[in-house]
Design a protein around this motif. Structure first.
Motif, PDB file in Angstrom:
ATOM      1  N   ALA A 167     -12.354  16.076  18.194  1.00 34.62           N
ATOM      2  CA  ALA A 167     -12.218  17.053  17.115  1.00 34.62           C
ATOM      3  C   ALA A 167     -12.506  16.455  15.741  1.00 34.62           C
ATOM      4  O   ALA A 167     -12.686  17.202  14.764  1.00 34.62           O
ATOM      5  CB  ALA A 167     -10.816  17.654  17.142  1.00 34.62           C
ATOM      6  N   PHE A 168     -12.565  15.142  15.630  1.00 32.30           N
ATOM      7  CA  PHE A 168     -12.856  14.508  14.341  1.00 32.30           C
ATOM      8  C   PHE A 168     -14.317  14.684  13.920  1.00 32.30           C
ATOM      9  O   PHE A 168     -14.646  14.500  12.742  1.00 32.30           O
ATOM     10  CB  PHE A 168     -12.537  13.007  14.388  1.00 32.30           C
ATOM     11  CG  PHE A 168     -11.104  12.675  14.109  1.00 32.30           C
ATOM     12  CD1 PHE A 168     -10.594  12.766  12.827  1.00 32.30           C
ATOM     13  CD2 PHE A 168     -10.258  12.289  15.129  1.00 32.30           C
ATOM     14  CE1 PHE A 168      -9.270  12.459  12.553  1.00 32.30           C
ATOM     15  CE2 PHE A 168      -8.920  11.984  14.877  1.00 32.30           C
ATOM     16  CZ  PHE A 168      -8.424  12.072  13.587  1.00 32.30           C
ATOM     17  N   THR A 169     -15.191  15.036  14.851  1.00 30.84           N
ATOM     18  CA  THR A 169     -16.627  15.051  14.554  1.00 30.84           C
ATOM     19  C   THR A 169     -17.022  15.975  13.394  1.00 30.84           C
ATOM     20  O   THR A 169     -17.840  15.577  12.549  1.00 30.84           O
ATOM     21  CB  THR A 169     -17.429  15.397  15.818  1.00 30.84           C
ATOM     22  OG1 THR A 169     -16.872  16.571  16.432  1.00 30.84           O
ATOM     23  CG2 THR A 169     -17.394  14.244  16.811  1.00 30.84           C
ATOM     24  N   PHE A 188     -12.867  24.290  12.129  1.00 27.32           N
ATOM     25  CA  PHE A 188     -13.797  23.724  13.112  1.00 27.32           C
ATOM     26  C   PHE A 188     -13.109  22.611  13.911  1.00 27.32           C
ATOM     27  O   PHE A 188     -13.280  22.497  15.129  1.00 27.32           O
ATOM     28  CB  PHE A 188     -15.037  23.188  12.395  1.00 27.32           C
ATOM     29  CG  PHE A 188     -16.270  23.101  13.264  1.00 27.32           C
ATOM     30  CD1 PHE A 188     -16.228  23.416  14.610  1.00 27.32           C
ATOM     31  CD2 PHE A 188     -17.478  22.701  12.713  1.00 27.32           C
ATOM     32  CE1 PHE A 188     -17.373  23.323  15.411  1.00 27.32           C
ATOM     33  CE2 PHE A 188     -18.618  22.613  13.494  1.00 27.32           C
ATOM     34  CZ  PHE A 188     -18.564  22.918  14.846  1.00 27.32           C
ATOM     35  N   PHE A 189     -12.321  21.792  13.235  1.00 27.18           N
ATOM     36  CA  PHE A 189     -11.529  20.749  13.891  1.00 27.18           C
ATOM     37  C   PHE A 189     -10.603  21.381  14.938  1.00 27.18           C
ATOM     38  O   PHE A 189     -10.529  20.920  16.084  1.00 27.18           O
ATOM     39  CB  PHE A 189     -10.710  19.975  12.852  1.00 27.18           C
ATOM     40  CG  PHE A 189      -9.720  19.000  13.435  1.00 27.18           C
ATOM     41  CD1 PHE A 189     -10.067  17.667  13.618  1.00 27.18           C
ATOM     42  CD2 PHE A 189      -8.441  19.404  13.786  1.00 27.18           C
ATOM     43  CE1 PHE A 189      -9.152  16.766  14.155  1.00 27.18           C
ATOM     44  CE2 PHE A 189      -7.520  18.514  14.322  1.00 27.18           C
ATOM     45  CZ  PHE A 189      -7.875  17.183  14.510  1.00 27.18           C
ATOM     46  N   CYS A 190      -9.898  22.437  14.550  1.00 26.10           N
ATOM     47  CA  CYS A 190      -8.948  23.096  15.454  1.00 26.10           C
ATOM     48  C   CYS A 190      -9.664  23.708  16.650  1.00 26.10           C
ATOM     49  O   CYS A 190      -9.194  23.600  17.799  1.00 26.10           O
ATOM     50  CB  CYS A 190      -8.167  24.171  14.706  1.00 26.10           C
ATOM     51  SG  CYS A 190      -7.088  23.538  13.406  1.00 26.10           S
ATOM     52  N   ILE A 191     -10.818  24.341  16.397  1.00 26.28           N
ATOM     53  CA  ILE A 191     -11.583  24.944  17.491  1.00 26.28           C
ATOM     54  C   ILE A 191     -12.025  23.887  18.485  1.00 26.28           C
ATOM     55  O   ILE A 191     -11.890  24.064  19.706  1.00 26.28           O
ATOM     56  CB  ILE A 191     -12.802  25.713  16.936  1.00 26.28           C
ATOM     57  CG1 ILE A 191     -12.355  26.975  16.197  1.00 26.28           C
ATOM     58  CG2 ILE A 191     -13.770  26.082  18.065  1.00 26.28           C
ATOM     59  CD1 ILE A 191     -13.478  27.708  15.491  1.00 26.28           C
ATOM     60  N   LEU A 192     -12.547  22.783  17.980  1.00 33.69           N
ATOM     61  CA  LEU A 192     -13.018  21.730  18.874  1.00 33.69           C
ATOM     62  C   LEU A 192     -11.873  21.101  19.666  1.00 33.69           C
ATOM     63  O   LEU A 192     -12.033  20.767  20.846  1.00 33.69           O
ATOM     64  CB  LEU A 192     -13.749  20.642  18.074  1.00 33.69           C
ATOM     65  CG  LEU A 192     -15.224  20.892  17.801  1.00 33.69           C
ATOM     66  CD1 LEU A 192     -15.817  19.735  17.019  1.00 33.69           C
ATOM     67  CD2 LEU A 192     -15.994  21.081  19.103  1.00 33.69           C
TER      68      LEU A 192
END
Length: 309
Positions: A167-169, A188-192
């Motif tokens: 999720a860090f990406t 986006f972090f949370c979704i990943l």
């Protein structure tokens, strides 16, 4: 005639060896995993340019540093994972082609390749921004140390830990342009993070015998397939609210598209408890999860495409 034939055979042999080398590298880097991690870096970088009013042409050098550096960091982490897990991989059918298992690469060479690749990647990231470099290191540290070295062999929680790493990406890509305190990279972090859990659970169901044989405490190995199916359903449903947080930033079309994608996955996930062939169902979920990530990323990129004007 003989000389020409010998030259042809030599050329063919060299081409075959080079092709074999590329195949070994692909397996060492877990090709699909690498792409799935690099894509959010690019997507978030693109989004950061758009939302900060920047032009790509003005930051093409930074783009190359970000993509090259992040790819190397991710690659280094994956190489070290392969090096450390060679004993597990030897017990699994799906990993028999990895060069650490078939002996095409020595373990010492793989270890040093992972270390050097990671260091070079982090150095490249330091030439972007300190924040992007920190996120790169945190992703690497969580995957290599907390996931690979610690939790993978001991806890079913290993899936959650590995999901934090991936999720860090988007934070990496965004932070190369501006601080990642914006709603878009955070969501986006949370979704990943959530996306990776059902994605990984689907793999663990599909490869249940492999994980059982290797003694890896994946959720279906420890608590059974039925429990894992219920967890997949819960995590996929948990994805549903997040597109709503991006409506102001990305618009109603993105909201409708993302919700549609998520509902499709929910419908597929809900078929799990009644599936006659659970492994086929898991494979369908695995494919859908990849399609979900790719289409969601492309939608974000396309909807912010005026940046190229």
């Amino acid at each position: 005639m003989k000389n020409g034939q010998l030259l042809s055979e030599t050329t063919a042999g060299s081409s075959s060896k080079f092709l074999s080398l590329l195949i070994d590298i692909k397996y060492l880097l877990k090709g699909k995993v690498l792409v799935a991690n690099v894509l959010p870096v690019f997507t978030a970088y693109w989004l950061a340019l758009y939302f900060n009013g920047e032009q790509f042409i003005d930051h093409w050098g930074l783009f190359l540093l970000t993509m090259f550096g992040s790819t190397l960091v991710i690659s280094g982490a994956l190489i070290l994972n392969n090096w450390y897990e060679v004993d597990l991989d030897r017990k699994m059918v799906r990993t028999q082609n990895r060069p650490t298992v078939n002996g095409n690469f020595s373990l010492k060479a793989v270890l040093w390749s992972g270390i050097i690749t990671s260091i070079i990647g982090l150095v490249f990231m330091l030439f972007t921004t300190l924040e992007a470099a920190i996120y790169s290191f945190l992703g690497w540290f969580v995957y290599v140390v907390l996931y690979t070295f610690w939790t993978k062999r001991k806890f079913t929680l290993n899936t959650i830990v590995g999901s934090v790493s991936g999720a860090f990406t988007p934070l990496i890509g965004w932070a190369a342009i501006a601080p990642a305190s914006h709603i878009v990279p955070i969501v986006f972090f949370c979704i990943l993070f959530i996306w990776q859990v059902p994605h990984t659970f689907a793999i663990s169901i599909k490869r249940l015998e492999d994980y059982t044989r290797a003694g890896v405490p994946m959720l279906p190995v420890v608590y059974g397939v039925d429990v894992t199916i219920r967890q997949i359903i819960i995590y996929v449903i948990a994805l549903l609210p997040f597109p709503f947080f991006l409506t102001t930033s990305l618009g109603w079309f993105f909201l409708v598209f993302a919700v549609f994608l998520t509902i499709g996955w929910i419908i597929l996930a809900l078929k799990g408890p009644r599936a006659k062939d659970v492994k086929k169902w898991a494979q369908m979920n695995l494919r859908y999860s990849l399609i979900y990530l790719i289409l969601l990323s492309f939608a974000m990129i396309i909807l912010t495409s005026p940046i190229i004007d």
